[in-house]
Design a protein around this motif. Structure first.
Motif, PDB file in Angstrom:
ATOM      1  N   LYS A 173      52.438  29.186  -7.976  1.00 58.12           N
ATOM      2  CA  LYS A 173      52.303  28.885  -6.547  1.00 58.12           C
ATOM      3  C   LYS A 173      50.931  29.309  -6.031  1.00 58.12           C
ATOM      4  O   LYS A 173      50.336  28.644  -5.187  1.00 58.12           O
ATOM      5  CB  LYS A 173      53.405  29.589  -5.755  1.00 58.12           C
ATOM      6  CG  LYS A 173      54.662  28.746  -5.567  1.00 58.12           C
ATOM      7  CD  LYS A 173      54.429  27.577  -4.613  1.00 58.12           C
ATOM      8  CE  LYS A 173      55.720  26.897  -4.221  1.00 58.12           C
ATOM      9  NZ  LYS A 173      56.300  26.027  -5.250  1.00 58.12           N
ATOM     10  N   ALA A 174      50.395  30.413  -6.544  1.00 60.40           N
ATOM     11  CA  ALA A 174      49.060  30.853  -6.121  1.00 60.40           C
ATOM     12  C   ALA A 174      48.007  29.819  -6.509  1.00 60.40           C
ATOM     13  O   ALA A 174      47.099  29.499  -5.721  1.00 60.40           O
ATOM     14  CB  ALA A 174      48.720  32.209  -6.732  1.00 60.40           C
ATOM     15  N   GLN A 175      48.125  29.269  -7.705  1.00 60.96           N
ATOM     16  CA  GLN A 175      47.182  28.230  -8.143  1.00 60.96           C
ATOM     17  C   GLN A 175      47.328  26.963  -7.301  1.00 60.96           C
ATOM     18  O   GLN A 175      46.338  26.287  -7.003  1.00 60.96           O
ATOM     19  CB  GLN A 175      47.425  27.912  -9.627  1.00 60.96           C
ATOM     20  CG  GLN A 175      46.989  29.020 -10.567  1.00 60.96           C
ATOM     21  CD  GLN A 175      47.424  28.759 -11.999  1.00 60.96           C
ATOM     22  OE1 GLN A 175      48.546  28.317 -12.259  1.00 60.96           O
ATOM     23  NE2 GLN A 175      46.538  29.031 -12.947  1.00 60.96           N
ATOM     24  N   ILE A 176      48.552  26.665  -6.889  1.00 60.33           N
ATOM     25  CA  ILE A 176      48.785  25.499  -6.028  1.00 60.33           C
ATOM     26  C   ILE A 176      48.109  25.704  -4.682  1.00 60.33           C
ATOM     27  O   ILE A 176      47.457  24.797  -4.149  1.00 60.33           O
ATOM     28  CB  ILE A 176      50.303  25.249  -5.874  1.00 60.33           C
ATOM     29  CG1 ILE A 176      50.858  24.692  -7.194  1.00 60.33           C
ATOM     30  CG2 ILE A 176      50.599  24.303  -4.716  1.00 60.33           C
ATOM     31  CD1 ILE A 176      52.376  24.685  -7.278  1.00 60.33           C
ATOM     32  N   VAL A 177      48.240  26.896  -4.112  1.00 64.96           N
ATOM     33  CA  VAL A 177      47.565  27.201  -2.845  1.00 64.96           C
ATOM     34  C   VAL A 177      46.052  27.059  -2.990  1.00 64.96           C
ATOM     35  O   VAL A 177      45.381  26.439  -2.166  1.00 64.96           O
ATOM     36  CB  VAL A 177      47.934  28.624  -2.361  1.00 64.96           C
ATOM     37  CG1 VAL A 177      47.061  29.043  -1.182  1.00 64.96           C
ATOM     38  CG2 VAL A 177      49.407  28.695  -1.978  1.00 64.96           C
ATOM     39  N   GLN A 178      45.515  27.620  -4.058  1.00 65.70           N
ATOM     40  CA  GLN A 178      44.053  27.566  -4.285  1.00 65.70           C
ATOM     41  C   GLN A 178      43.566  26.128  -4.431  1.00 65.70           C
ATOM     42  O   GLN A 178      42.534  25.745  -3.864  1.00 65.70           O
ATOM     43  CB  GLN A 178      43.704  28.385  -5.524  1.00 65.70           C
ATOM     44  CG  GLN A 178      43.864  29.886  -5.325  1.00 65.70           C
ATOM     45  CD  GLN A 178      43.887  30.670  -6.634  1.00 65.70           C
ATOM     46  OE1 GLN A 178      44.068  30.095  -7.719  1.00 65.70           O
ATOM     47  NE2 GLN A 178      43.709  31.982  -6.545  1.00 65.70           N
ATOM     48  N   PRO A 186      45.954  19.416   4.226  1.00 68.89           N
ATOM     49  CA  PRO A 186      46.355  19.965   5.529  1.00 68.89           C
ATOM     50  C   PRO A 186      47.662  20.759   5.427  1.00 68.89           C
ATOM     51  O   PRO A 186      48.737  20.290   5.797  1.00 68.89           O
ATOM     52  CB  PRO A 186      46.518  18.717   6.398  1.00 68.89           C
ATOM     53  CG  PRO A 186      46.908  17.638   5.444  1.00 68.89           C
ATOM     54  CD  PRO A 186      46.187  17.955   4.161  1.00 68.89           C
ATOM     55  N   LEU A 187      47.562  21.965   4.908  1.00 74.08           N
ATOM     56  CA  LEU A 187      48.758  22.778   4.663  1.00 74.08           C
ATOM     57  C   LEU A 187      49.519  23.090   5.950  1.00 74.08           C
ATOM     58  O   LEU A 187      50.722  23.343   5.915  1.00 74.08           O
ATOM     59  CB  LEU A 187      48.363  24.076   3.957  1.00 74.08           C
ATOM     60  CG  LEU A 187      47.846  23.906   2.524  1.00 74.08           C
ATOM     61  CD1 LEU A 187      47.279  25.209   1.992  1.00 74.08           C
ATOM     62  CD2 LEU A 187      48.945  23.377   1.604  1.00 74.08           C
ATOM     63  N   GLU A 188      48.822  23.048   7.084  1.00 75.18           N
ATOM     64  CA  GLU A 188      49.476  23.309   8.368  1.00 75.18           C
ATOM     65  C   GLU A 188      50.487  22.228   8.735  1.00 75.18           C
ATOM     66  O   GLU A 188      51.366  22.439   9.579  1.00 75.18           O
ATOM     67  CB  GLU A 188      48.429  23.455   9.486  1.00 75.18           C
ATOM     68  CG  GLU A 188      47.713  22.176   9.900  1.00 75.18           C
ATOM     69  CD  GLU A 188      46.568  21.774   8.965  1.00 75.18           C
ATOM     70  OE1 GLU A 188      45.909  20.768   9.269  1.00 75.18           O
ATOM     71  OE2 GLU A 188      46.332  22.481   7.954  1.00 75.18           O
ATOM     72  N   PHE A 214      50.714  32.316  -1.309  1.00 76.27           N
ATOM     73  CA  PHE A 214      49.590  32.569  -0.398  1.00 76.27           C
ATOM     74  C   PHE A 214      49.086  34.002  -0.546  1.00 76.27           C
ATOM     75  O   PHE A 214      47.882  34.249  -0.543  1.00 76.27           O
ATOM     76  CB  PHE A 214      50.009  32.302   1.059  1.00 76.27           C
ATOM     77  CG  PHE A 214      49.866  30.869   1.469  1.00 76.27           C
ATOM     78  CD1 PHE A 214      48.673  30.397   2.009  1.00 76.27           C
ATOM     79  CD2 PHE A 214      50.904  29.975   1.322  1.00 76.27           C
ATOM     80  CE1 PHE A 214      48.524  29.072   2.391  1.00 76.27           C
ATOM     81  CE2 PHE A 214      50.777  28.647   1.697  1.00 76.27           C
ATOM     82  CZ  PHE A 214      49.586  28.192   2.234  1.00 76.27           C
ATOM     83  N   LYS A 215      50.026  34.941  -0.680  1.00 75.03           N
ATOM     84  CA  LYS A 215      49.636  36.345  -0.819  1.00 75.03           C
ATOM     85  C   LYS A 215      48.810  36.555  -2.082  1.00 75.03           C
ATOM     86  O   LYS A 215      47.758  37.209  -2.061  1.00 75.03           O
ATOM     87  CB  LYS A 215      50.896  37.217  -0.854  1.00 75.03           C
ATOM     88  CG  LYS A 215      50.609  38.703  -0.957  1.00 75.03           C
ATOM     89  CD  LYS A 215      51.912  39.501  -0.988  1.00 75.03           C
ATOM     90  CE  LYS A 215      51.629  40.989  -1.134  1.00 75.03           C
ATOM     91  NZ  LYS A 215      52.895  41.774  -1.216  1.00 75.03           N
ATOM     92  N   GLU A 216      49.272  35.990  -3.213  1.00 70.05           N
ATOM     93  CA  GLU A 216      48.555  36.156  -4.479  1.00 70.05           C
ATOM     94  C   GLU A 216      47.208  35.440  -4.470  1.00 70.05           C
ATOM     95  O   GLU A 216      46.289  35.835  -5.195  1.00 70.05           O
ATOM     96  CB  GLU A 216      49.423  35.647  -5.633  1.00 70.05           C
ATOM     97  CG  GLU A 216      50.617  36.548  -5.918  1.00 70.05           C
ATOM     98  CD  GLU A 216      51.400  36.097  -7.142  1.00 70.05           C
ATOM     99  OE1 GLU A 216      51.040  35.085  -7.763  1.00 70.05           O
ATOM    100  OE2 GLU A 216      52.392  36.783  -7.478  1.00 70.05           O
ATOM    101  N   ALA A 217      47.108  34.390  -3.654  1.00 73.75           N
ATOM    102  CA  ALA A 217      45.839  33.658  -3.543  1.00 73.75           C
ATOM    103  C   ALA A 217      44.922  34.263  -2.479  1.00 73.75           C
ATOM    104  O   ALA A 217      43.828  33.745  -2.228  1.00 73.75           O
ATOM    105  CB  ALA A 217      46.109  32.192  -3.222  1.00 73.75           C
ATOM    106  N   ASN A 218      45.388  35.354  -1.838  1.00 75.11           N
ATOM    107  CA  ASN A 218      44.629  36.017  -0.761  1.00 75.11           C
ATOM    108  C   ASN A 218      44.301  35.055   0.382  1.00 75.11           C
ATOM    109  O   ASN A 218      43.188  35.035   0.897  1.00 75.11           O
ATOM    110  CB  ASN A 218      43.334  36.640  -1.316  1.00 75.11           C
ATOM    111  CG  ASN A 218      43.604  37.775  -2.276  1.00 75.11           C
ATOM    112  OD1 ASN A 218      44.419  38.642  -2.005  1.00 75.11           O
ATOM    113  ND2 ASN A 218      42.933  37.748  -3.423  1.00 75.11           N
ATOM    114  N   GLN A 219      45.301  34.276   0.755  1.00 79.32           N
ATOM    115  CA  GLN A 219      45.142  33.314   1.838  1.00 79.32           C
ATOM    116  C   GLN A 219      46.270  33.503   2.839  1.00 79.32           C
ATOM    117  O   GLN A 219      47.327  34.047   2.522  1.00 79.32           O
ATOM    118  CB  GLN A 219      45.167  31.871   1.294  1.00 79.32           C
ATOM    119  CG  GLN A 219      44.069  31.558   0.302  1.00 79.32           C
ATOM    120  CD  GLN A 219      42.689  31.522   0.929  1.00 79.32           C
ATOM    121  OE1 GLN A 219      42.532  31.238   2.120  1.00 79.32           O
ATOM    122  NE2 GLN A 219      41.662  31.807   0.125  1.00 79.32           N
TER     123      GLN A 219
END
Length: 228
Positions: A173-178, A186-188, A214-219
């Protein structure tokens, strides 16, 4: 970038983060998109449909299908479609398929998407399944996708050749966020919550996986939450 300027891809677009990123990857690969969304009696059906329409506008998708599948609610057996079953909020238990699994949902989605692909002369279907960092659903695995692709091509016209593309299947999931941030997705506008339609609950399996990504991606996740 692959030059697919003369090719069409059906994108299965729920309005969630994974399917939206998958659709952006398809567009960036040069495909003309045909977006397909399923209303199947899920708890957040109305909110997901809003997300689908908003994302289609952002992607400038003109050819789209909104398909109603009422029998999932009749079948039940899933917390997403049967309101007598509580959506779990205690986190995932390893090795146990959660009650949010909808029986053979992706198989049915892919079958309908294949019918649309054959009609539209599309040669690819994109689906945002995630194997490594998912809820352990059996219809999100590489082996399942490979098997159903073979069955689809066996059961369609000789000149139909459909490839099922799963660009996220081995990502966390972190890689997906990145990757989504990198591609200006547009993730919003996306919606992942299993329970709520105003503010995401923050405690269901889907919210937990998303927030942790998101947390692991620091976002920071741009959608509103009740709890996080």
């Amino acid at each position: 970038m692959i030059n697919n300027s003369n090719n069409k891809a059906v994108v299965i677009l729920s309005g969630g983060m994974d399917s939206t990123l998958s659709s952006y990857i398809a567009k960036n690969s040069g495909y003309e998109l045909i977006a397909v969304h399923f209303n199947y009696g899920q708890r957040t059906e109305n909110r997901e449909l809003i997300a689908f329409r908003d994302i289609c506008k952002k992607l400038n998708v003109l050819n789209k299908y909104e398909i109603d599948i009422p029998f999932f609610a009749q079948i039940g057996a899933s917390a997403l479609t049967d309101k007598s079953i509580d959506v779990p909020v205690d986190g995932l238990e390893k090795g146990i398929i959660p009650v949010t699994y909808v029986p053979f949902r992706n198989g049915i989605f892919l079958s309908i998407a294949s019918a649309i692909a054959e009609k539209e002369n599309a040669n690819a279907i994109y689906i945002g399944v995630v194997q490594e960092d998912s809820s352990g659903y059996p219809d999100c695995t590489n082996s399942f996708i490979s098997s159903i692709q073979n069955a689809i091509n066996e059961g369609t016209k000789d000149n139909t050749n459909i490839k099922i593309i799963t660009p996220l299947v081995n990502l966390s999931k972190a890689q997906i966020v990145q990757e989504a941030i990198k591609l200006n997705v547009p993730l919003e506008l996306t919606w992942s919550c299993y329970k709520e339609e105003e503010s995401a609950c923050g405690v269901c399996d889907s919210c937990r996986l998303r927030l942790n990504g998101f947390k692991e991606a620091n976002q920071k996740d741009p959608i509103p939450y009740k709890e996080s």
